[in-house]
Design an enzyme around this catalytic site. Structure first.
Site, short mmCIF file in Angstrom:
data_model
loop_
_atom_site.label_atom_id
_atom_site.label_comp_id
_atom_site.label_asym_id
_atom_site.label_seq_id
_atom_site.Cartn_x
_atom_site.Cartn_y
_atom_site.Cartn_z
N GLU A 105 0.98 -0.93 -0.23
CA GLU A 105 0.43 -0.39 -0.02
C GLU A 105 0.77 1.11 0.11
OE1 GLU A 105 -4.02 -1.15 2.15
OE2 GLU A 105 -2.03 -1.25 2.99
N CYS B 24 3.49 8.59 0.96
CA CYS B 24 4.16 7.47 1.88
C CYS B 24 4.30 6.18 1.01
CB CYS B 24 2.65 7.57 3.40
SG CYS B 24 3.79 6.55 4.50
N CYS C 116 6.85 -6.89 7.36
CA CYS C 116 7.92 -6.37 8.60
C CYS C 116 8.05 -7.37 9.06
CB CYS C 116 7.61 -4.58 8.91
SG CYS C 116 8.94 -4.56 10.05
N CYS D 205 7.42 -4.71 16.02
CA CYS D 205 6.63 -3.68 16.96
C CYS D 205 5.15 -4.02 17.52
CB CYS D 205 6.82 -1.97 16.57
SG CYS D 205 8.69 -2.20 16.03
N CYS E 33 2.49 -2.09 15.80
CA CYS E 33 2.31 -1.65 14.27
C CYS E 33 1.57 -2.75 13.53
CB CYS E 33 3.68 -2.11 14.21
SG CYS E 33 3.84 -1.23 12.23
N GLY F 220 6.59 -1.72 6.15
CA GLY F 220 8.49 -1.66 6.75
C GLY F 220 9.17 -1.01 7.34
N GLU F 221 10.78 -1.81 7.41
CA GLU F 221 11.20 -1.16 8.18
C GLU F 221 12.75 -0.65 6.72
OE1 GLU F 221 12.68 0.82 10.29
OE2 GLU F 221 14.36 0.65 9.39
N SER G 57 12.49 7.35 6.87
CA SER G 57 11.64 6.72 8.79
C SER G 57 12.19 5.42 8.93
CB SER G 57 10.26 6.92 9.19
OG SER G 57 9.80 7.01 10.22
N SER H 82 12.18 6.48 14.61
CA SER H 82 10.86 6.03 15.57
C SER H 82 11.40 5.47 16.76
CB SER H 82 10.54 5.16 15.18
OG SER H 82 9.42 5.12 13.59
N LEU H 83 11.44 7.13 17.62
CA LEU H 83 11.97 6.52 18.95
C LEU H 83 10.48 5.68 19.73
CD1 LEU H 83 14.74 6.77 20.38
CD2 LEU H 83 13.95 9.19 21.22
N HIS H 84 9.29 6.48 20.56
CA HIS H 84 8.64 6.05 21.09
C HIS H 84 8.81 5.79 22.23
CE1 HIS H 84 7.27 5.95 16.81
NE2 HIS H 84 7.54 4.68 16.45
N CYS I 29 -0.17 5.53 10.25
CA CYS I 29 0.95 4.99 10.06
C CYS I 29 0.79 4.25 10.80
CB CYS I 29 1.73 5.44 10.56
SG CYS I 29 2.73 7.61 9.46
N1 SAH Z 1 9.82 0.80 9.85
C1 SAH Z 1 10.17 2.63 9.55
C2 SAH Z 1 9.38 3.21 8.59
C3 SAH Z 1 7.98 2.55 8.87
S1 SAH Z 1 6.24 3.13 10.54
C4 SAH Z 1 9.58 2.68 11.35
O1 SAH Z 1 9.41 1.91 12.24
O2 SAH Z 1 9.96 3.79 11.22
C5 SAH Z 1 6.39 4.39 9.79
C6 SAH Z 1 5.78 5.30 11.68
O3 SAH Z 1 4.42 4.68 12.05
C7 SAH Z 1 6.29 5.05 12.85
O4 SAH Z 1 7.22 6.28 13.40
C8 SAH Z 1 6.40 4.01 13.40
O5 SAH Z 1 5.66 3.58 14.54
C9 SAH Z 1 4.35 4.55 13.23
N2 SAH Z 1 3.41 3.84 13.73
C10 SAH Z 1 3.80 2.32 13.60
N3 SAH Z 1 2.32 1.52 14.36
C11 SAH Z 1 1.64 3.00 14.54
C12 SAH Z 1 0.65 3.77 14.79
N4 SAH Z 1 -0.44 2.28 14.86
N5 SAH Z 1 -0.08 4.40 15.44
C13 SAH Z 1 0.39 5.23 14.92
N6 SAH Z 1 1.26 5.93 14.22
C14 SAH Z 1 1.86 4.09 14.36
FE1 SF4 Z 2 8.29 -2.43 10.85
FE2 SF4 Z 2 8.37 -0.05 11.27
FE3 SF4 Z 2 5.80 -0.85 11.67
FE4 SF4 Z 2 8.11 -1.56 13.60
S1 SF4 Z 2 6.51 -0.02 13.25
S2 SF4 Z 2 6.95 -3.30 12.68
S3 SF4 Z 2 9.93 -1.11 11.97
S4 SF4 Z 2 7.18 -1.08 10.41
#
Ligand code: SAH
Ligand code: SF4
Length: 364
Positions: A100, A121, A128, A132, A135, A175-176, A207, A230-232, A349
């Site tokens: 997508e 995007c 992936c 996480c 996600c 994906g990463e 990202s 993506s620190l979180h 995202c």
């Molecule tokens: N894999 C990479 C890029 C794709 S994810 C990464 O993790 O950065 C893109 C962004 O969406 C990241 O910052 C990710 O943490 C965030 N994301 C993932 N799941 C989410 C959710 N349920 N709500 C909001 N942001 C989310």
């Molecule tokens: Fe993969 Fe990014 Fe989702 Fe983490 S947040 S599972 S690295 S797509």
């Protein structure tokens, strides 16, 4: 595989080649190198979908090219969303896998954007591997990397379907990106080049969930693209709970890779920070996050968690979100709280999910 040599497209997709590589290929065929310029013009400006439509190339050359290269395209299976809002595009790749892209009508200011610009995007992998906990993209594991042309084709297909020009690109889909660095960089070179799609490096953001060694590699790339991390979580304890990658590269390893990145780049980096209720939204986390942002002169993009069906997390109240933001601001950190885009169509995202053809067919 010798048995397959000579088959059409053995040299891969022509849209994965840089201009210099195409010139070399043409020299090998005994052709003048200006033919490469004509070919990229057909691919990226006129955007033909078959090699045979490149009518200013001699016919024998067209058929030799067709023997050597494929010219794939990705098909749009479905578009969700209205014209003036976020639209989600579901694509079928040549091998049947589904991915997508999301088209966002206005570009977030943090990524060099303006309200009258359009951001896409894009996905970089099918699924992936990083898993996480919050996600959707990682839920069903990893299938494969996208090739450079499959990344570039997401832009071309969306521009073709909408008639709109894309000004900004974020690698925040499924994906990463740094786990597929070679193909992502190749795609970025094509997207950035004048002979390609001509999108400025400052309008391209990668990202990453924190692949420290690849951040260092990216630092050494001359391209002035933007990086979002993506620190979180501001401590290993919090990050370990939601991001398995932190057990491989903990916060200090990640931040020191970011220091290295900063020492090579003019652009400040951005920390992405999803706010998840009772996980990472305490005042203490906000203060520690400010400290990390100070160290890296980073901006912070707060993202209220988008719910994913089947996952237990929720977003904090608006009051809590604002409080978290105010702590960062009081510490002098440039921070924004992201407004909702595409939540209702699962296009925000982290809501891009690996889909199987069967799941799609039962839905439609
Ligand atoms: N894999 C990479 C890029 C794709 S994810 C990464 O993790 O950065 C893109 C962004 O969406 C990241 O910052 C990710 O943490 C965030 N994301 C993932 N799941 C989410 C959710 N349920 N709500 C909001 N942001 C989310
Ligand atoms: Fe993969 Fe990014 Fe989702 Fe983490 S947040 S599972 S690295 S797509």
């Amino acid at each position: 595989m010798a048995a397959e040599a000579g088959r059409s497209g053995d040299f891969g997709d022509i849209k994965s080649l840089l201009l210099s590589e195409l010139q070399e290929q043409l020299r090998n065929l005994g052709e003048p190198s200006y033919r490469a310029g004509q070919i990229v013009d057909w691919l990226y400006k006129k955007r033909v979908d078959t090699l045979d439509k490149m009518t200013n190339l001699p016919r024998p050359l067209r058929s030799r090219l067709s023997e050597k290269f494929s010219l794939g395209k990705i098909d749009i299976v479905r578009v969700l969303g209205a014209r003036d809002t976020t639209r989600k595009f579901l694509f079928r790749l040549a091998d049947g896998n589904l991915i997508e892209s999301v088209l966002i009508p206005a570009t977030p200011a943090l990524y060099g954007g303006r309200a009258d610009r359009r951001t896409i995007c894009v996905s970089t992998q099918v699924g992936c591997a990083y898993g996480c906990k919050f996600c959707a993209s990682g839920l069903e594991g990893f299938s494969r990397n996208l090739s450079a042309n499959e990344i570039v084709d997401q832009l071309i297909a969306v521009e073709r379907a909408t008639g709109e020009k894309i000004d900004n690109i974020v690698f925040m889909g499924m994906g990463e990106p740094l786990a597929n660095l070679e193909n992502v960089l190749r795609a970025i070179r094509i997207i950035n080049a004048e002979w390609g799609l001509g999108i400025g490096a400052r309008h391209i953001t990668i990202s990453t969930s924190g692949l420290a060694p690849q951040i260092r590699k990216l630092a050494e790339e001359p391209l002035q693209i933007r990086l979002a991390v993506s620190l979180h979580g501001a401590t290993d304890e919090v990050r370990n709970r939601i991001m398995p990658i932190n057990r491989r590269y903990n916060i200090e390893t990640l931040l020191s890779a970011c220091d290295y990145y900063n020492s090579h780049k003019k652009q400040r980096l951005t920390f992405e920070y999803i706010l998840i209720s009772d996980v990472n939204d305490s005042d203490e986390q906000a203060r520690l996050l400010s400290r990390h942002a100070h160290r890296l002169s980073a901006k912070v993009n707060l993202i209220p968690y988008n719910s994913v069906s089947g996952l237990p997390w929720t977003r904090p109240s608006e009051k809590r979100q604002e409080k978290f933001l105010s702590i960062l601001r009081a510490e002098g950190i440039p921070a924004t709280l992201r407004r909702e885009k595409g939540h209702d169509i699962d296009a925000a995202c982290g809501q891009l999910r690996l889909q199987t053809e069967r799941a799609e067919l039962t839905k439609s």
